[in-house]
Design an enzyme around this catalytic site. Structure first.
Site, PDB file in Angstrom:
ATOM      1  N   LYS A  56     -20.485 -20.631  38.134  1.00 28.48           N
ATOM      2  CA  LYS A  56     -19.639 -21.813  38.252  1.00 28.48           C
ATOM      3  C   LYS A  56     -20.425 -23.121  38.337  1.00 28.48           C
ATOM      4  O   LYS A  56     -19.910 -24.186  37.973  1.00 28.48           O
ATOM      5  CB  LYS A  56     -18.742 -21.693  39.484  1.00 28.48           C
ATOM      6  N   SER A  81     -10.954 -20.540  44.782  1.00 32.96           N
ATOM      7  CA  SER A  81     -11.002 -19.410  45.714  1.00 32.96           C
ATOM      8  C   SER A  81     -12.388 -19.214  46.306  1.00 32.96           C
ATOM      9  O   SER A  81     -12.577 -18.381  47.175  1.00 32.96           O
ATOM     10  CB  SER A  81     -10.571 -18.117  44.990  1.00 32.96           C
ATOM     11  N   GLU A 207     -10.650  -7.613  33.213  1.00 33.38           N
ATOM     12  CA  GLU A 207      -9.817  -8.044  34.326  1.00 33.38           C
ATOM     13  C   GLU A 207      -9.582  -6.875  35.272  1.00 33.38           C
ATOM     14  O   GLU A 207      -9.598  -5.710  34.854  1.00 33.38           O
ATOM     15  CB  GLU A 207      -8.446  -8.520  33.826  1.00 33.38           C
ATOM     16  N   GLY A 211      -4.659  -7.735  38.133  1.00 33.68           N
ATOM     17  CA  GLY A 211      -4.670  -9.131  37.699  1.00 33.68           C
ATOM     18  C   GLY A 211      -4.849  -9.250  36.202  1.00 33.68           C
ATOM     19  O   GLY A 211      -5.794  -9.870  35.729  1.00 33.68           O
ATOM     20  N   ASP A 213      -3.274 -10.870  33.790  1.00 31.57           N
ATOM     21  CA  ASP A 213      -2.490 -11.932  33.162  1.00 31.57           C
ATOM     22  C   ASP A 213      -2.995 -12.293  31.768  1.00 31.57           C
ATOM     23  O   ASP A 213      -2.194 -12.560  30.862  1.00 31.57           O
ATOM     24  CB  ASP A 213      -2.464 -13.180  34.057  1.00 31.57           C
ATOM     25  N   SER A 307     -21.199 -12.131  36.985  1.00 32.03           N
ATOM     26  CA  SER A 307     -20.822 -13.538  37.116  1.00 32.03           C
ATOM     27  C   SER A 307     -21.060 -14.148  38.484  1.00 32.03           C
ATOM     28  O   SER A 307     -21.128 -15.375  38.612  1.00 32.03           O
ATOM     29  CB  SER A 307     -19.356 -13.732  36.713  1.00 32.03           C
TER      30      SER A 307
END
Length: 323
Positions: A56, A81, A207, A211, A213, A307
């Site tokens: 990030k 989060s 995923e 979750g 989506d 990640s």
């Protein structure tokens, strides 16, 4: 729909120049044991060793460093989060400004403490009843802050894509790239970079089963909202893909694999015992997909992104301690 050409390979290359010397160029690991288990030559990009412990920081710094002096003087805001929160907090500190971060009240303690440690002000909310976007936008408007979103911005996406750019520069030509999917920024940027350099590469997102989506959205051909996921992979607990990230991912992704929480635990344990590296649940999902053989027809040379590694010692022991 946002213009999908707003994020290009050149944008990723520009981001790489901007973050050079500020973000870490993280190592790429190899493991003969892993290769034998999955039946491919695997190149592991260790973003768990990035500053703030996750990819990030790449996007956060790329975006924040482009703000005007006036914007930086007033400060920046974000909602997250955990990992984006830390990334924005550190980027703000590096750029000599302040940050206010909206975080779920049940965010793992290690992430809360790290965000505060970088000097950010934290505002908490209930992730199951509150709307973090609305809270963040209202807070930014009230205080005159510039909002730096976790994934829904071309500078964020381009910054995240630098992880895949570095991986391919070091590993050479890959046949597939396997990447965790939360809001979709990392995989969108990775896909832009990978497909720009290697047009035939397969880009597979991963995923948690609870979750899914993005998988549902890709199958439906439009963004689909799901209830707030309950999974150990808190960084992937997205309810709906971003509009910009989905517009890219629907064009560039070759598929989505799903993994269970137990498979994620197994991958965390494998990374610790065999790779000698600590990965948080969200950071381990792509590795989990390889170990659990959830990627169909795995080709000979594969890249995978770990990640993030932001997990406290007690939580890590709780997740991986048993068999």
């Amino acid at each position: 729909m946002p213009d999908t050409q707003r994020v290009t390979l050149q944008d990723v290359r520009d981001a790489a120049e901007r973050i050079k010397g500020v973000a870490h160029r993280t190592p790429v690991l190899r493991s003969r044991t892993l290769d034998e288990l999955v039946g491919a030559e695997v190149h592991i990009k260790c973003e768990n060793l990035q500053r703030v412990g996750a990819f990030k920081f790449r996007g956060a710094y790329n975006a924040a460093s482009r703000l005007s002096p006036e914007q930086l003087a007033k400060g920046i805001a974000a909602y997250s989060s955990g990992n984006h929160a830390q990334a924005v907090a550190l980027a703000a500190r590096e750029l000599g400004t302040t940050a206010v971060i909206v975080m779920p009240e049940d965010t793992p303690r290690a992430k809360l403490e790290a965000t505060a440690g970088y000097g950010a002000e934290i505002v908490t909310y209930d992730r199951y009843t509150g709307d973090r976007v609305a809270i963040g936008e209202a807070l930014a408007a009230e205080r005159g802050l510039t909002l730096v979103p976790p994934y829904e911005h071309p500078h964020i996406i381009a910054g995240q894509g630098t992880a895949a750019l570095e991986l391919i520069e070091e590993a050479g030509e890959l046949d597939a790239l396997v990447v965790p999917v939360g809001g979709g920024g990392l995989i969108a940027g990775s896909a832009v970079a990978a497909k720009g350099l290697l047009p035939e590469v397969r880009v597979i997102g991963v995923e948690p089963e609870a979750g899914d989506d993005t998988k549902r959205s890709l199958e439906a051909g439009h963004r689909v909202s799901i209830p707030v996921p309950r999974t150990i992979a808190d960084g992937q607990a997205a309810e709906i893909p971003g509009e910009l990230t989905f517009s890219l991912n629907r064009l560039l992704l070759d598929g989505i694999a799903l993994v269970s929480d137990e498979q994620i635990r197994d991958a965390m344990r494998f990374a610790f015992e065999r790779l000698k590296t600590v990965v948080e649940p969200s950071g381990a999902s792509a590795l989990a997909a390889l170990l659990a053989h959830r990627v169909e027809a795995l080709p000979p040379r594969v890249g995978v992104i770990l990640s993030g590694g932001n997990v406290g010692a007690e939580r890590f022991a709780e997740l991986v301690g048993g068999n």
